[in-house]
Write a protein that holds these residues in place. Structure first.
Motif, PDB file in Angstrom:
ATOM      1  N   VAL A   9       0.842  -1.195   0.000  1.00  0.00           N
ATOM      2  CA  VAL A   9       0.000   0.000   0.000  1.00  0.00           C
ATOM      3  C   VAL A   9       0.880   1.248   0.000  1.00  0.00           C
ATOM      4  CG1 VAL A   9      -1.698   1.294   1.359  1.00  0.00           C
ATOM      5  CG2 VAL A   9      -1.903  -1.185   1.138  1.00  0.00           C
ATOM      6  N   GLU A  10       1.960   1.224   0.784  1.00  0.00           N
ATOM      7  CA  GLU A  10       2.869   2.370   0.854  1.00  0.00           C
ATOM      8  C   GLU A  10       3.555   2.624  -0.488  1.00  0.00           C
ATOM      9  OE1 GLU A  10       3.043  -0.214   3.077  1.00  0.00           O
ATOM     10  OE2 GLU A  10       2.024   0.784   4.748  1.00  0.00           O
ATOM     11  N   GLU A  11       3.993   1.555  -1.166  1.00  0.00           N
ATOM     12  CA  GLU A  11       4.627   1.708  -2.478  1.00  0.00           C
ATOM     13  C   GLU A  11       3.634   2.258  -3.504  1.00  0.00           C
ATOM     14  OE1 GLU A  11       7.982  -1.788  -2.687  1.00  0.00           O
ATOM     15  OE2 GLU A  11       5.877  -2.383  -2.810  1.00  0.00           O
ATOM     16  N   THR A  12       2.407   1.791  -3.451  1.00  0.00           N
ATOM     17  CA  THR A  12       1.385   2.276  -4.373  1.00  0.00           C
ATOM     18  C   THR A  12       1.137   3.762  -4.156  1.00  0.00           C
ATOM     19  OG1 THR A  12       0.359   0.092  -4.453  1.00  0.00           O
ATOM     20  CG2 THR A  12      -1.006   1.965  -5.133  1.00  0.00           C
ATOM     21  N   ARG A  13       1.028   4.190  -2.883  1.00  0.00           N
ATOM     22  CA  ARG A  13       0.826   5.618  -2.588  1.00  0.00           C
ATOM     23  C   ARG A  13       2.016   6.443  -3.048  1.00  0.00           C
ATOM     24  NH1 ARG A  13      -1.932   4.373   2.416  1.00  0.00           N
ATOM     25  NH2 ARG A  13       0.070   4.370   3.468  1.00  0.00           N
ATOM     26  N   ALA A  14       3.232   5.955  -2.817  1.00  0.00           N
ATOM     27  CA  ALA A  14       4.430   6.682  -3.246  1.00  0.00           C
ATOM     28  C   ALA A  14       4.460   6.815  -4.767  1.00  0.00           C
ATOM     29  CB  ALA A  14       5.695   5.985  -2.735  1.00  0.00           C
ATOM     30  N   PHE A  18       4.418  10.241  -6.891  1.00  0.00           N
ATOM     31  CA  PHE A  18       5.443  10.525  -7.894  1.00  0.00           C
ATOM     32  C   PHE A  18       4.789  10.908  -9.219  1.00  0.00           C
ATOM     33  CE2 PHE A  18       8.610   9.464 -11.098  1.00  0.00           C
ATOM     34  CZ  PHE A  18       9.724  10.129 -10.594  1.00  0.00           C
ATOM     35  N   ASP A  19       3.762  10.172  -9.619  1.00  0.00           N
ATOM     36  CA  ASP A  19       3.035  10.494 -10.859  1.00  0.00           C
ATOM     37  C   ASP A  19       2.425  11.889 -10.794  1.00  0.00           C
ATOM     38  OD1 ASP A  19       3.657   8.051 -11.981  1.00  0.00           O
ATOM     39  OD2 ASP A  19       1.685   7.150 -11.591  1.00  0.00           O
ATOM     40  N   ALA A  20       1.814  12.223  -9.658  1.00  0.00           N
ATOM     41  CA  ALA A  20       1.205  13.550  -9.507  1.00  0.00           C
ATOM     42  C   ALA A  20       2.269  14.640  -9.602  1.00  0.00           C
ATOM     43  CB  ALA A  20       0.467  13.638  -8.170  1.00  0.00           C
ATOM     44  N   ILE A  42       5.056  13.679  -0.576  1.00  0.00           N
ATOM     45  CA  ILE A  42       6.241  14.025  -1.372  1.00  0.00           C
ATOM     46  C   ILE A  42       7.483  13.399  -0.757  1.00  0.00           C
ATOM     47  CG2 ILE A  42       7.668  15.941  -2.205  1.00  0.00           C
ATOM     48  CD1 ILE A  42       5.045  17.598  -2.293  1.00  0.00           C
ATOM     49  N   VAL A  43       7.558  13.407   0.560  1.00  0.00           N
ATOM     50  CA  VAL A  43       8.677  12.757   1.256  1.00  0.00           C
ATOM     51  C   VAL A  43       8.755  11.295   0.836  1.00  0.00           C
ATOM     52  CG1 VAL A  43       9.502  11.982   3.516  1.00  0.00           C
ATOM     53  CG2 VAL A  43       8.707  14.330   3.226  1.00  0.00           C
TER      54      VAL A  43
END
Length: 178
Positions: A9-14, A18-20, A42-43
């Protein structure tokens, strides 16, 4: 049979963050949505052990430290988290890069209300004619200071964060106060 590992879940959010961020810089002035509110997205998307970070926001610092990023003085930082900017003079110490290494210019993240405040006109790469935006909460002289410092390709990229919204202004974008 081999299978690819599933992202956490954390990798998906990151990855979504990044895409945004990438979309925000490629289309200056267009607001994108982060998966979670605040600079923490962003972090998670940009920081790792190879990054040098300046963080003026003590509430964000623990999350920055968890990434293993190196804490740096402002002139040496790759990524700068100002929180709300109090003084335009702070931009004087932000890394600009050099003629040989313009990519050494910093990425600056500022917390500021979007869609309210001073009206700005953006022109440059990624903008067909011009794009008008509003950003509030910046100190007097902020845009003038940025204009004086940026000598494209040298300069710094800006992200403005308001809750889960992010707006990017790359160093190649000209900003005119209206």
């Amino acid at each position: 049979m081999l299978s690819a590992p599933l992202p956490s879940v954390e990798e998906t959010r990151a990855n979504q963050s990044f895409d945004a961020l990438l979309n925000a810089l490629s289309r200056p002035g267009q607001i994108r949505t982060l998966p979670t509110a605040g600079e923490g997205s962003i972090v998670d998307a940009l920081l790792d052990r190879e990054c040098r970070v300046f963080c003026a926001d003590p509430t964000l610092l623990p999350q920055v430290l968890e990434t293993g990023a190196m804490i740096a003085e402002l002139p040496d930082a790759d990524l700068v988290f100002f929180g709300p900017v109090q003084d335009a003079e702070a931009l004087l110490s932000v890394a600009q890069g050099s003629d040989l290494y313009p990519d050494d210019g910093a990425t600056v993240v500022v917390r500021a209300p979007l869609n309210v405040g001073s009206k700005l006109r953006l022109t440059g790469p990624g903008i067909e004619f011009h794009h008008d935006i509003k950003i509030a909460g910046l100190p007097t002289g902020f845009w003038h200071m940025r204009q004086e410092l940026i000598r494209y390709p040298m300069g710094f990229d800006l992200f403005f964060v308001d809750g889960d919204q992010v707006l990017g202004i790359p160093r190649s974008t000209k900003v005119e106060e209206l």
